[in-house]
Structure formats: C-alpha cells, structure tokens
Design a protein around this motif. Structure first.
Motif, short mmCIF file in Angstrom:
data_model
loop_
_atom_site.label_atom_id
_atom_site.label_comp_id
_atom_site.label_asym_id
_atom_site.label_seq_id
_atom_site.Cartn_x
_atom_site.Cartn_y
_atom_site.Cartn_z
N UNK A 176 23.18 30.67 3.96
CA UNK A 176 23.88 30.63 2.69
C UNK A 176 23.45 31.87 1.91
N UNK A 177 24.11 32.99 2.23
CA UNK A 177 23.71 34.27 1.64
C UNK A 177 23.94 34.32 0.14
N UNK A 178 24.77 33.43 -0.38
CA UNK A 178 25.01 33.41 -1.83
C UNK A 178 24.00 32.55 -2.58
N UNK A 179 23.08 31.90 -1.86
CA UNK A 179 22.04 31.09 -2.49
C UNK A 179 20.68 31.75 -2.28
N UNK A 180 20.15 32.35 -3.32
CA UNK A 180 18.88 33.06 -3.23
C UNK A 180 17.70 32.10 -3.23
N UNK A 181 16.59 32.58 -2.70
CA UNK A 181 15.34 31.83 -2.77
C UNK A 181 14.89 31.86 -4.23
N UNK A 182 14.45 30.73 -4.76
CA UNK A 182 13.98 30.73 -6.15
C UNK A 182 12.87 31.74 -6.38
N UNK A 183 12.87 32.36 -7.53
CA UNK A 183 11.85 33.34 -7.87
C UNK A 183 10.55 32.62 -8.21
N UNK A 184 9.45 33.09 -7.66
CA UNK A 184 8.15 32.50 -7.95
C UNK A 184 7.10 33.58 -7.88
N UNK A 185 5.97 33.32 -8.47
CA UNK A 185 4.86 34.28 -8.48
C UNK A 185 3.78 33.79 -7.53
N UNK A 186 3.47 34.60 -6.52
CA UNK A 186 2.39 34.26 -5.60
C UNK A 186 1.05 34.58 -6.26
N UNK A 187 0.00 33.91 -5.82
CA UNK A 187 -1.33 34.24 -6.34
C UNK A 187 -1.67 35.71 -6.05
N UNK A 188 -2.56 36.26 -6.85
CA UNK A 188 -3.00 37.65 -6.68
C UNK A 188 -3.45 37.89 -5.25
N UNK A 189 -3.24 39.09 -4.78
CA UNK A 189 -3.65 39.61 -3.48
C UNK A 189 -2.79 39.09 -2.32
N UNK A 190 -1.78 38.26 -2.59
CA UNK A 190 -0.82 37.86 -1.56
C UNK A 190 0.38 38.78 -1.69
N UNK A 191 0.69 39.53 -0.63
CA UNK A 191 1.76 40.52 -0.67
C UNK A 191 2.88 40.10 0.28
N UNK A 192 3.98 39.59 -0.25
CA UNK A 192 5.07 39.15 0.63
C UNK A 192 5.85 40.33 1.20
N UNK A 193 6.29 40.19 2.44
CA UNK A 193 7.12 41.20 3.09
C UNK A 193 8.47 40.63 3.50
N UNK A 194 8.49 39.35 3.85
CA UNK A 194 9.71 38.65 4.23
C UNK A 194 9.67 37.25 3.66
N UNK A 195 10.83 36.67 3.51
CA UNK A 195 10.90 35.30 3.04
C UNK A 195 11.85 34.49 3.91
N UNK A 196 11.51 33.25 4.15
CA UNK A 196 12.34 32.38 4.95
C UNK A 196 12.32 31.01 4.30
N UNK A 197 13.43 30.60 3.74
CA UNK A 197 13.53 29.34 3.03
C UNK A 197 14.51 28.46 3.79
N UNK A 198 14.00 27.35 4.36
CA UNK A 198 14.83 26.47 5.18
C UNK A 198 14.81 25.06 4.63
#
Length: 139
Positions: free
Chosen positions: A107-129
């Motif tokens: 569902x390319x028209x439904x984005x993953x909700x925006x959230x703030x990860x704890x410090x020092x966690x650096x996201x590169x990819x996201x997968x929401x199922x």
C-alpha cells in the motif's frame, strides 16, 4: 506492458536490458501481490535460481523493486512506483500479509507512521507489516 516500455523502465534505473530481466520485469508488472523467489522459480522453469536471484538483486540495488520481509516464510519483492528512491523514511509504506493465502500486498499510499527512535539508533530501512485476511480470503 510492451517490450519498449519494459526496456525504458529498466534503462530509467540504469539496468541493462537482457532477455531474462525483461521477462522478470514483465512478470512482476502483471502481479497484484509481491512475489517470492520460489514463485519466480515455479514460473520460470527453464531458468536457474541463481539467475533469478541475481536479477532480483540487481532490481533491488537499482531501486526498481523493494524487498519485503513479511510474516511468511520467504522474502518477497514488489515493483517500486516510478518516483520511488527506496529511501527511509520517504519511501516506506505499509504492507499487508494475508495469513490465509500468504500473499503480501503493498500500500504505497499508506506511509509508516512517523516516530522518534531512541538516541544512537540510526534507521536505514523500514518494513511495516500488518497481517490478517485479504478481501478474497475474508469472503
């Protein structure tokens, strides 16, 4: 999709058109759900697993497809929209895994909700199922 359109789609992503790449791209463009390497192997009986995997890997590296790690037993692949850059978080979206038929839908028209990860966690990819039953299986 005709052959010229397929060639253009590959060249837009700097992918050299080969017979196998054109066949895989045609197959992917005809699918309603994401596909696994096993499904490609079943469909392309005269091709070996390594060739199909390398084709998918090239497509993924060039941003033509994205990989989905769903709740099923295998990784699946789906075509990216034309404007996709496969960047996080801009091009991450919702996936739905049907626990009955084991199809995975983008569902390319439904984005993953925006959230703030704890410090020092650096996201590169996201997968929401989200898993459940698709309309066909729920009926």
């Amino acid at each position: 999709m005709n052959e010229q359109a397929l060639i253009k789609k590959l060249r837009t992503r700097d992918i050299q058109p080969t017979a196998m790449r054109l066949l895989v791209l045609q197959f992917l463009s005809e699918q309603k759900a994401a596909v696994s390497l096993q499904l490609l192997e079943t469909h392309f009986t005269r091709s070996d697993r390594t060739t199909l995997y390398r084709t998918l890997k090239t497509f993924e590296d060039k941003g033509l497809v994205h990989r989905i790690d769903d709740a099923g037993d295998s990784t699946k692949y789906a075509l990216c929209p034309p404007d996709c850059t496969c960047s996080y978080p801009n091009d991450t979206h919702l996936h739905f895994f049907c626990t009955e038929c084991e199809n995975t839908f983008c569902f390319t028209d439904l984005s993953i909700p925006n959230f703030q990860l704890p410090d020092q966690f650096i996201p590169k990819k996201g997968n929401f199922v989200i898993s459940g039953h698709c309309p066909s299986c729920a009926a």
